[in-house]
Design an enzyme around this catalytic site. Structure first.
Site, PDB file in Angstrom:
ATOM      1  N   GLU A 105       0.832  -1.208   0.000  1.00  0.00           N
ATOM      2  CA  GLU A 105       0.000   0.000   0.000  1.00  0.00           C
ATOM      3  C   GLU A 105       0.870   1.263   0.000  1.00  0.00           C
ATOM      4  O   GLU A 105       0.565   2.228  -0.716  1.00  0.00           O
ATOM      5  CB  GLU A 105      -0.930  -0.100   1.225  1.00  0.00           C
ATOM      6  N   ILE A 129       2.793  -9.820   2.670  1.00  0.00           N
ATOM      7  CA  ILE A 129       2.399 -11.013   3.426  1.00  0.00           C
ATOM      8  C   ILE A 129       1.102 -10.749   4.196  1.00  0.00           C
ATOM      9  O   ILE A 129       0.425 -11.677   4.606  1.00  0.00           O
ATOM     10  CB  ILE A 129       3.496 -11.475   4.426  1.00  0.00           C
ATOM     11  N   ASP A 130       0.763  -9.456   4.375  1.00  0.00           N
ATOM     12  CA  ASP A 130      -0.392  -9.114   5.213  1.00  0.00           C
ATOM     13  C   ASP A 130      -1.742  -9.358   4.519  1.00  0.00           C
ATOM     14  O   ASP A 130      -2.766  -9.397   5.190  1.00  0.00           O
ATOM     15  CB  ASP A 130      -0.325  -7.637   5.636  1.00  0.00           C
ATOM     16  N   ARG A 165       0.984 -25.881  29.324  1.00  0.00           N
ATOM     17  CA  ARG A 165       1.200 -24.440  29.290  1.00  0.00           C
ATOM     18  C   ARG A 165       0.240 -23.739  28.331  1.00  0.00           C
ATOM     19  O   ARG A 165      -0.283 -24.348  27.403  1.00  0.00           O
ATOM     20  CB  ARG A 165       2.608 -24.135  28.769  1.00  0.00           C
ATOM     21  N   GLY A 173       1.028  -8.896  10.332  1.00  0.00           N
ATOM     22  CA  GLY A 173      -0.211  -8.597   9.611  1.00  0.00           C
ATOM     23  C   GLY A 173      -0.620  -7.141   9.669  1.00  0.00           C
ATOM     24  O   GLY A 173      -1.641  -6.761   9.114  1.00  0.00           O
ATOM     25  N   ARG A 174       0.160  -6.343  10.397  1.00  0.00           N
ATOM     26  CA  ARG A 174      -0.191  -4.930  10.605  1.00  0.00           C
ATOM     27  C   ARG A 174      -1.637  -4.789  11.086  1.00  0.00           C
ATOM     28  O   ARG A 174      -1.999  -5.445  12.036  1.00  0.00           O
ATOM     29  CB  ARG A 174       0.021  -4.125   9.330  1.00  0.00           C
ATOM     30  N   THR A 277      10.505 -14.609  10.408  1.00  0.00           N
ATOM     31  CA  THR A 277      10.487 -15.957   9.809  1.00  0.00           C
ATOM     32  C   THR A 277       9.274 -16.074   8.875  1.00  0.00           C
ATOM     33  O   THR A 277       9.279 -16.872   7.947  1.00  0.00           O
ATOM     34  CB  THR A 277      10.382 -17.070  10.873  1.00  0.00           C
TER      35      THR A 277
HETATM   36  N1  LIG Z   1       0.372   7.505   1.248  1.00  0.00           N
HETATM   37  C1  LIG Z   1       1.617   7.532   0.767  1.00  0.00           C
HETATM   38  N2  LIG Z   1       1.956   8.365  -0.258  1.00  0.00           N
HETATM   39  C2  LIG Z   1       3.200   8.388  -0.744  1.00  0.00           C
HETATM   40  N3  LIG Z   1       4.202   7.610  -0.276  1.00  0.00           N
HETATM   41  C3  LIG Z   1       3.941   6.765   0.715  1.00  0.00           C
HETATM   42  C4  LIG Z   1       2.638   6.660   1.301  1.00  0.00           C
HETATM   43  N4  LIG Z   1       2.663   5.731   2.267  1.00  0.00           N
HETATM   44  C5  LIG Z   1       3.928   5.274   2.288  1.00  0.00           C
HETATM   45  N5  LIG Z   1       4.692   5.877   1.368  1.00  0.00           N
HETATM   46  C6  LIG Z   1       6.102   5.632   1.100  1.00  0.00           C
HETATM   47  O1  LIG Z   1       6.282   4.293   0.660  1.00  0.00           O
HETATM   48  C7  LIG Z   1       7.227   3.626   1.504  1.00  0.00           C
HETATM   49  C8  LIG Z   1       6.881   2.153   1.559  1.00  0.00           C
HETATM   50  O2  LIG Z   1       5.691   1.957   2.289  1.00  0.00           O
HETATM   51  P1  LIG Z   1       5.543   0.750   3.324  1.00  0.00           P
HETATM   52  O3  LIG Z   1       4.180   0.814   3.922  1.00  0.00           O
HETATM   53  O4  LIG Z   1       6.695   0.766   4.230  1.00  0.00           O
HETATM   54  O5  LIG Z   1       5.694  -0.513   2.380  1.00  0.00           O
HETATM   55  P2  LIG Z   1       4.641  -1.271   1.480  1.00  0.00           P
HETATM   56  O6  LIG Z   1       4.861  -0.819   0.083  1.00  0.00           O
HETATM   57  O7  LIG Z   1       4.986  -2.668   1.688  1.00  0.00           O
HETATM   58  O8  LIG Z   1       3.276  -0.927   1.984  1.00  0.00           O
HETATM   59  C9  LIG Z   1       7.143   4.374   2.831  1.00  0.00           C
HETATM   60  O9  LIG Z   1       8.315   4.360   3.550  1.00  0.00           O
HETATM   61  C10 LIG Z   1       6.866   5.795   2.391  1.00  0.00           C
HETATM   62  O10 LIG Z   1       8.058   6.499   2.120  1.00  0.00           O
HETATM   63  O1  LIG Z   2      10.165  -4.697   7.976  1.00  0.00           O
HETATM   64  P1  LIG Z   2       9.631  -3.819   9.045  1.00  0.00           P
HETATM   65  O2  LIG Z   2       9.842  -2.370   8.713  1.00  0.00           O
HETATM   66  O3  LIG Z   2      10.105  -4.184  10.411  1.00  0.00           O
HETATM   67  O4  LIG Z   2       8.045  -3.954   9.039  1.00  0.00           O
HETATM   68  C1  LIG Z   2       7.333  -4.971   9.628  1.00  0.00           C
HETATM   69  C2  LIG Z   2       5.990  -5.016   8.947  1.00  0.00           C
HETATM   70  O5  LIG Z   2       6.143  -5.466   7.616  1.00  0.00           O
HETATM   71  C3  LIG Z   2       5.249  -6.536   7.349  1.00  0.00           C
HETATM   72  O6  LIG Z   2       5.958  -7.743   7.546  1.00  0.00           O
HETATM   73  C4  LIG Z   2       4.765  -6.482   5.931  1.00  0.00           C
HETATM   74  O7  LIG Z   2       4.185  -5.232   5.663  1.00  0.00           O
HETATM   75  P2  LIG Z   2       4.306  -4.511   4.265  1.00  0.00           P
HETATM   76  O8  LIG Z   2       3.898  -5.512   3.232  1.00  0.00           O
HETATM   77  O9  LIG Z   2       3.384  -3.317   4.326  1.00  0.00           O
HETATM   78  O10 LIG Z   2       5.727  -4.115   4.049  1.00  0.00           O
HETATM   79  C5  LIG Z   2       4.160  -6.382   8.426  1.00  0.00           C
HETATM   80  O11 LIG Z   2       3.474  -7.586   8.678  1.00  0.00           O
HETATM   81  C6  LIG Z   2       4.979  -5.905   9.597  1.00  0.00           C
HETATM   82  O12 LIG Z   2       4.222  -5.170  10.523  1.00  0.00           O
HETATM   83 MG   LIG Z   3       2.560  -0.850   3.811  1.00  0.00          MG
END
Ligand SMILES: Nc1ncnc2c1ncn2[C@@H]1O[C@H](COP(=O)(O)OP(=O)(O)O)[C@@H](O)[C@H]1O
Ligand SMILES: O=P(O)(O)OC[C@H]1O[C@](O)(COP(=O)(O)O)[C@@H](O)[C@@H]1O
Ligand SMILES: [Mg+2]
Length: 346
Positions: A105, A129-130, A165, A173-174, A277
């Site tokens: 996202e 993965i989420d 236990r 999963g965020r 993991t």
């Molecule tokens: N709403 C947004 N608009 C523009 N850039 C964003 C936004 N949200 C996140 N980003 C940028 O994209 C990067 C990757 O997002 P992140 O959530 O960490 O990974 P993923 O692509 O897996 O969701 C973030 O560090 C940020 O710099």
């Molecule tokens: O790699 P980081 O920055 O520690 O982030 C951990 C996060 O990334 C994830 O593994 C995957 O999230 P994204 O696909 O948004 O990157 C989440 O489940 C977890 O909360």
């Molecule tokens: Mg993300």
């Protein structure tokens, strides 16, 4: 417009299947005579000019490999005007005609911004993965994470049973409970706590005590990293809440939950945090297949000029959906799946 050079990058957290997607992009592009440039470390490579031509040879053997051969980052390409200008300069320097962005996202929101604000010809491919992206029924990486978490729960069962236990298993999963619910059901967890349904600690303890009264002296609790106690029975201090539910980093609810369970029930409780993991290692066949289909579809979308769109799975089919739709919401855990999980609580 004819596309001769296509860039590809992977952004955000890595997900098993990224290499399968890269391979598919390159192989499909080769069929059309399109040259592919791999951009290193997500947007970073475009900002700092770190690219590498991806050929038949450089992608050979990567299909079953976890991680991403290109590397990844969580950088925002439009963070400042200066950064945006560097992206523009490198785009011209490498003569990119289009870009395939493989991300979650966050990465896809940035891609959408670039497309909308500066008209960059970008096609998206969903990964995480989420499994929390809208517009697609599944994301690759999820199935692998599910398998890892399920195997862990299976293993924890035998040791939990031997020691009478409670085992708390914290999964990723965020803000969505897909991994928790999926692995919890598949692994036969006794309680599953997800972000979509705040939990009451009194109910958790009641289930554990009830199991004990039935002669089930052990229990498995799967807790998603963003599962919150219900405000009615919030046992976390403000400091604890801030520490475990950080905006960019989650983790730690498992330990606090275990502590509280021990305090309230007196049952010996242990914690396992599955952490990275769940993201590492060999992708399952399903994730390789999904990633491959999405990679092929993305190149077809580039050829068709479907920019600002994302390849997606809907039902049995590859489709294209606006990136704007995919990032407009978080795909939360389905109610039906949660109700199925609840059948086995206790
Ligand atoms: N709403 C947004 N608009 C523009 N850039 C964003 C936004 N949200 C996140 N980003 C940028 O994209 C990067 C990757 O997002 P992140 O959530 O960490 O990974 P993923 O692509 O897996 O969701 C973030 O560090 C940020 O710099
Ligand atoms: O790699 P980081 O920055 O520690 O982030 C951990 C996060 O990334 C994830 O593994 C995957 O999230 P994204 O696909 O948004 O990157 C989440 O489940 C977890 O909360
Ligand atoms: Mg993300």
């Amino acid at each position: 417009m004819e596309v001769r050079t296509l860039g590809v990058l992977t952004g955000g957290g890595d997900a098993p299947g990224l290499n399968a997607a890269l391979r598919a992009v390159v192989r499909r592009a080769m069929q059309y005579g399109i040259r592919v440039l791999g951009i290193h470390q997500g947007w970073n490579g475009l900002i700092h000019g770190r690219v590498e031509p991806l050929t038949r040879y450089s992608i050979s053997g990567i299909l079953p490999r976890g991680g991403t051969i290109l590397g990844t980052s969580r950088i925002n390409p439009l963070e400042t005007d200066e950064v945006a200008e560097r992206v523009r300069a490198n785009w011209r320097k490498y003569e990119l005609d289009a870009l395939v962005v493989i991300g979650g996202e966050g990465t896809l929101s940035a891609a959408l911004d670039m497309h909308r604000r500066y008209d960059y010809p970008i096609v998206g491919v969903p990964k995480t993965i989420d499994n929390d992206l809208c517009g697609t029924d599944m994301t690759f990486g999820f199935d692998t994470a599910l398998s890892v978490a399920t195997e862990a729960i299976d293993r924890l069962h035998t040791t939990a049973e031997s020691h009478d236990r409670v085992m708390v298993v914290e999964v990723m999963g965020r803000h969505a409970g897909w991994i928790a619910a999926g692995a919890g059901i598949a692994g036969g967890a006794d309680i599953i706590l997800v972000p979509e349904h705040p939990f009451r600690i009194s109910e958790v303890c009641q289930i554990l005590n009830h199991r004990k009264s039935l002669g089930r002296f052990f229990s498995i609790i799967v807790v998603a990293e963003d599962a919150h106690p219900h405000p009615d029975e919030d046992f976390l201090t403000a400091e604890e809440r801030e520490r475990v539910f950080q905006h960019t980093r989650l983790g730690g609810i498992g330990h606090l939950l275990a502590q509280k369970i021990e305090e309230l029930t007196g049952i010996e409780t242990r914690v396992t945090v599955l952490g990275y993991t769940q993201r590492g290692g060999v992708p399952t066949a399903y994730d390789r297949l999904l990633a491959t289909r999405l990679g092929v579809k993305a190149v077809d979308m580039v050829r068709a000029g479907e920019f600002g769109y994302m390849a997606a799975l809907q039902g049995q089919h590859m489709v294209s959906v606006p990136i704007a739709h995919a990032v407009s919401c978080i795909k939360r855990l389905d109610d039906e799946l949660y109700e199925t999980a609840r059948v086995f609580f206790g």
